[in-house]
Every structure is written in C-alpha cells, then in structure tokens.
Design a protein around this motif. Sequence first.
Motif, PDB file in Angstrom:
ATOM      1  N   ASP A  54       0.918  -7.189   6.417  1.00  0.00           N
ATOM      2  CA  ASP A  54       2.173  -7.209   7.176  1.00  0.00           C
ATOM      3  C   ASP A  54       2.786  -5.818   7.076  1.00  0.00           C
ATOM      4  O   ASP A  54       3.385  -5.463   6.057  1.00  0.00           O
TER       5      ASP A  54
ATOM      6  N   ASP B 231      -1.512 -19.966  10.360  1.00  0.00           N
ATOM      7  CA  ASP B 231      -0.079 -19.709  10.286  1.00  0.00           C
ATOM      8  C   ASP B 231       0.179 -18.698   9.166  1.00  0.00           C
ATOM      9  O   ASP B 231       0.198 -19.063   7.989  1.00  0.00           O
TER      10      ASP B 231
ATOM     11  N   SER C   5       2.702 -17.452   7.936  1.00  0.00           N
ATOM     12  CA  SER C   5       3.821 -17.728   7.034  1.00  0.00           C
ATOM     13  C   SER C   5       3.389 -18.593   5.851  1.00  0.00           C
ATOM     14  O   SER C   5       4.098 -18.677   4.850  1.00  0.00           O
TER      15      SER C   5
END
Length: 168
Positions: free
Chosen positions: A130, A146, A148
């Motif tokens: 990220d 996903d 997250s």
Amino acid sequence: MFFELIATFAVGIGAAGLALVLGHLSRGRLPRYAAPILAGIAMLIYAVWSEYTWANRTLSTLPESVEVVSEVKEARFWKPWTYVVPQVTRMMVLDRAGVQTNPTAPSILLADIYLFGRWAVPIKRPQLVDCANAARADVSEAALTDPSQAEWITVGAEDPVIKALCQT
C-alpha cells in the motif's frame, strides 16, 4: 554446497599438479612442500572468490526484470577479510515484471519478493504493498479478494520494497 566442495578440491589438485610440473621444470629447485602449500592457497582463494561472487552469480541466473531491493552484508570472525570488505550473505529481490494491481483497489500493488541467502533455499513471498500508507502485508486468500482483510504492517517510506515500488 556439495558441488562447491568438489570444485574447491579440484582447484587444489590442479594447483598441486601445477606445483609438481614447476618443480620438474625447475629441475628440483622447487621444494617438495610447495605442492601442498600452493594447493592450500589456491583452495582458500577459490573459497573467498566463491563467497564474494555468490550474489552476482545468483543474480546473473535471474531474468532482467528483477531488482535487488536489499542486501545484507556481514563480517564473520572466522573470515577476518570480511572485516575489511563485508560479504553479501542475504538479499531481497523484487520481480518488477510480476507487479500487479487490483482494479477494485488501484493504490495497492501485488509483488513477488524473493529472499535469497547463502547456503539457503530461495523463498518466494508475495506481498501486498500500500503505497499511500507505506504498508506491506503477506498475501492470503482473503487479502487477494479484499485487501482490507490483510494484516497490514506499517513499514514507513524508508522500507526497501516501498522505495522500489512506490517512489519510482
């Protein structure tokens, strides 16, 4: 490791043979103990050369799309010359050709990181990166669908993988 041991012995035998030939050509002026001394010196020089060129020889077998992002240079007391010039014993390599993005999370990159160590089996570690938050996470099934759900670790902008992927 076994083949390197065989190569070291071959270098020693070759050097001893050369000393014997030189002794014959010098008509016995070369002392008899020159062969084992020359063999020992040649084996030591070969072993040092092999240790110092390991990283470059390993990289030469990899595709051009890889980039070294981190090297660990170490000095060992049983190798006193490494205090003068430390040798690379481990390295982290990024495969730029395999970097992917997720259309649902375009700021997060998926990259393959390879960990190489002297006398160790190479390890492939897929990482989620990220760039916005300077964080990395190991890839899992849940994190691929996903991001997250990944266990993010904030590593900071100085992390070698973040520098290589995000600051270029």
